[in-house]
Design an enzyme around this catalytic site. Structure first.
Site, PDB file in Angstrom:
ATOM      1  N   HIS A 179      31.443  52.698  36.837  1.00 50.56           N
ATOM      2  CA  HIS A 179      31.835  51.792  35.760  1.00 50.56           C
ATOM      3  C   HIS A 179      30.784  50.666  35.717  1.00 50.56           C
ATOM      4  CE1 HIS A 179      34.326  48.632  33.861  1.00 50.56           C
ATOM      5  NE2 HIS A 179      35.084  49.604  33.416  1.00 50.56           N
TER       6      HIS A 179
ATOM      7  N   ASP B 210      35.085  51.087  45.067  1.00 52.95           N
ATOM      8  CA  ASP B 210      35.762  50.609  43.867  1.00 52.95           C
ATOM      9  C   ASP B 210      36.992  51.495  43.650  1.00 52.95           C
ATOM     10  OD1 ASP B 210      36.686  50.164  41.333  1.00 52.95           O
ATOM     11  OD2 ASP B 210      34.776  50.533  40.309  1.00 52.95           O
TER      12      ASP B 210
ATOM     13  N   GLN C 172      40.551  52.991  39.899  1.00 51.80           N
ATOM     14  CA  GLN C 172      41.265  54.155  39.359  1.00 51.80           C
ATOM     15  C   GLN C 172      42.056  54.896  40.432  1.00 51.80           C
ATOM     16  OE1 GLN C 172      41.681  54.925  36.291  1.00 51.80           O
ATOM     17  NE2 GLN C 172      40.199  53.537  35.386  1.00 51.80           N
TER      18      GLN C 172
ATOM     19  N   LYS D 163      46.003  48.067  36.509  1.00 53.32           N
ATOM     20  CA  LYS D 163      46.014  49.538  36.463  1.00 53.32           C
ATOM     21  C   LYS D 163      47.061  50.088  37.416  1.00 53.32           C
ATOM     22  CE  LYS D 163      41.070  49.616  35.481  1.00 53.32           C
ATOM     23  NZ  LYS D 163      40.753  50.025  34.102  1.00 53.32           N
TER      24      LYS D 163
ATOM     25  N   CYS E 221      32.819  52.229  29.407  1.00 48.61           N
ATOM     26  CA  CYS E 221      32.054  51.316  30.248  1.00 48.61           C
ATOM     27  C   CYS E 221      31.264  52.076  31.307  1.00 48.61           C
ATOM     28  CB  CYS E 221      32.956  50.284  30.940  1.00 48.61           C
ATOM     29  SG  CYS E 221      33.786  49.202  29.798  1.00 48.61           S
TER      30      CYS E 221
END
Ligand SMILES: Cc1ncc(COP(=O)(O)O)c(C=O)c1O
Lengths: 148, 420
Positions: B137, B214, B217, B240, B378
């Protein structure tokens, strides 16, 4: 109720599939890029003017059906127009896709096919990208146009 | 479909996961869009919030709104207690060793920027290398580009194959004693690929590099154990994970955070300020300058309570069923092409359809009440890698249903009709 096919009219689908005036104009007097950072729509406008009149105009690039059809229809409408007429059409087109005013669709000719965009505020930028690019060319701007 | 009809799942789930009970917690799912029931399939962009989270936010503002860590009055004490208990919940959620390792930030983006600015500027210099991947991202690309520009370090990318999987042999080639940091997404937002982060972390550590994961998600779909992973940093966003926007978490190993300079200066991050000098506060407060997003933290705590209360493994299985069901339908649509076909994949369906531009797909689906994302997600380098300007992306959460997958495919067929 407004139907999705009112947005994606036959004219739009056709101009998207077979865009008119598509490709580089070799003897262009001015060239300008426009892009829509949100969508990634990107086009280059080529224009040949003489005595403040648009002799020829074309575009290339990639984008959604609305942006491609809009550029195709706009370039068709611009051939032979004076820069002053072009600017007047720019204002009318802006009105066509953003305002709630009653419309004189007759007067807009084929451009009227894009009237459905006013029901889809998220897509106004797609339809107007080529027009803002043209407007900047006429104003003598050299920096690429961004809709953001 | 009848307009006011609620979407009830007719498919019996293999694992008694009570989808109708879950859906009752998300009142937004009964909304209509353009006269059709909302089919919300943009969960990778942000998830919906259960009543349990909304009520906790409401209660904070109605009953004990006040600033934290600074009042002796009762409300402030209560707000501070609830705020700090949320930190404890996050600690347990990630299985961190201590609440000192849990820093509240605005989101995954701010967590990454904090590491790039604080850890990066003090540990990375000219000639060093930072490794990321082609599937990141922008929030896990740009902070490293900025850092490399400032320091003269070099940014390297682990390439991906046509299925959207990292090419691990190439990763091994990129690693060297110049590598100072490896920053990788746990799960790709544009492709759904689940990356082999344990192997990535171990290999990086073998050359002495630190690793940031990261997890934006990942946390809504998988359990994370930062100690087992042995990652140095892990970031995620609350919104999220069924929590509020504007709040996220940076996990960092205690010793590393201890060694890092503060990111921002201000109130709360100090222990003593004179006109000449400031002594910084202890962890985690050293990295939390100013009045934080108190309601956000409290809401995030409630979101974690929520996912802990449901059977998270059953929910993950159920999502996989939805994904399999959707995948089984893809082949039946002529011209539909999946982008991201990794063997290890979450419930993200990124696709192209004939030469129809994803924005047109998005508009036509929206007309049927189906909310998806259309664009570059993104992650422009991935789009470049697959030579496409954009994709349409449907992403599922455990509150979605098989009937909603059907609605998605009905709308996709409608697109093909419009463009004939
Ligand atoms: C993989 C990944 N990383 C980072 C982010 C950034 O999250 P936020 O915008 O909440 O900071 C996102 C959000 O889309 C994401 O999908």
């Amino acid at each position: 109720m407004f139907d999705i096919k009112d947005l994606y009219q036959e004219v739009i689908v056709d101009h998207n599939k077979n865009p008119r005036n598509f490709g580089k104009l070799e003897d262009a007097t001015k060239t300008l890029e426009g892009f829509n950072p949100l969508c990634g729509d990107r086009l280059t406008l080529y224009i040949k003017t003489e005595n403040d009149q648009i002799q020829d105009i074309s575009f290339d690039g990639s984008g959604c059906a609305i942006s491609v059809a809009s550029a195709s229809l706009m370039t068709d409408a611009m051939k032979g127009k004076s820069l002053e007429e072009a600017e007047r059409l720019f204002d009318q087109f802006h009105n066509l896709i953003t305002s709630d005013d009653e419309l004189d669709l007759e007067q807009m000719g084929k451009l009227a096919a894009l009237a459905g965009v006013r029901e889809y505020p998220a897509r106004v930028k797609c339809a107007s990208l080529c027009w803002h690019t043209l407007h900047s060319v006429i104003e003598g701007d050299a920096t690429p146009v961004s809709t953001e | 479909m009848n307009n006011s009809e609620k979407i009830i799942d007719a498919f019996p789930s293999s694992n008694d996961f009570d989808i109708n009970k879950i859906r009752a917690d998300f009142s937004i799912l009964t909304e209509t869009v353009k006269g059709n029931p909302l089919v919300y399939l943009d969960n990778a962009a942000t998830s919906q919030k259960p009543t349990q989270v909304i009520e906790v936010l409401d209660q904070y503002y109605r009953e004990y709104n006040s600033n934290i860590h600074r009042g002796v009055h009762s409300l402030s004490q209560k707000a501070t207690d609830v705020y700090e208990s949320a930190r404890d919940k996050v600690k347990n959620f990630l299985n961190a060793n201590s609440t000192k390792e849990i820093i509240f930030v605005r989101g995954a983006t701010e967590g990454i920027n904090l590491v790039a600015q604080s850890f990066g500027l003090s540990n990375i210099s000219e000639g060093d290398e930072v490794i990321i991947t082609e599937m990141e991202h922008h929030s896990n690309i740009v902070p490293w580009q900025m850092l490399c520009e400032t320091t003269g370090a070099t940014l390297k990318f682990i390439p991906i194959n046509d299925a959207g999987e990292l090419i691990m042999e190439e990763y091994a080639q990129l690693l060297s004693d110049k590598t100072k940091l490896v920053a990788v997404s746990h799960i790709s937002n544009a492709l759904g690929t689940i990356n082999p982060i344990k192997t990535i972390i171990d290999k990086a550590h073998a050359v002495g590099a630190k690793v940031l994961i990261d997890g934006a998600q990942a946390v809504p779909h998988t359990r994370v154990d930062v100690q087992k992973l042995d990652c140095d940093f892990y970031v995620f966003s609350g919104h999220k994970l069924f929590g509020p926007t504007g709040i996220g978490v940076l996990y960092g190993k205690h010793a590393l955070l201890e060694s890092m300079p503060p990111y921002q200066g201000g109130g709360d991050m100090i222990s003593m300020v004179t006109m000449e000098k400031t002594a910084y506060n202890a962890l985690p407060h050293k990295f939390e300058a100013g009045t934080p997003h108190i309601a956000g933290v409290i809401g995030l705590g409630a979101a974690i309570d929520y996912v802990n209360a449901i059977d998270f493994d059953a929910a993950a299985n159920y999502e996989n069923e939805l994904l399999d069901y959707a995948l089984s339908k893809v082949d039946q649509v002529e011209g539909m092409n999946l982008v991201g076909t990794a063997k290890e994949k979450t419930s993200i369906l990124s696709f192209t359809l004939d030469s129809i531009h994803p924005h047109d797909i998005g508009t036509i689906l929206d007309d049927q009440g189906v909310a998806i994302r259309a664009g570059h997600h993104c992650a422009m380098p991935i789009m470049e890698r697959f030579c496409i300007p954009a994709t349409a992306r449907a992403s599922f959460a455990f509150y979605n249903t098989h009937a909603e997958v059907d609605a998605l495919f009905d709308a996709i067929n409608q697109c093909r009709e419009v463009f004939g």
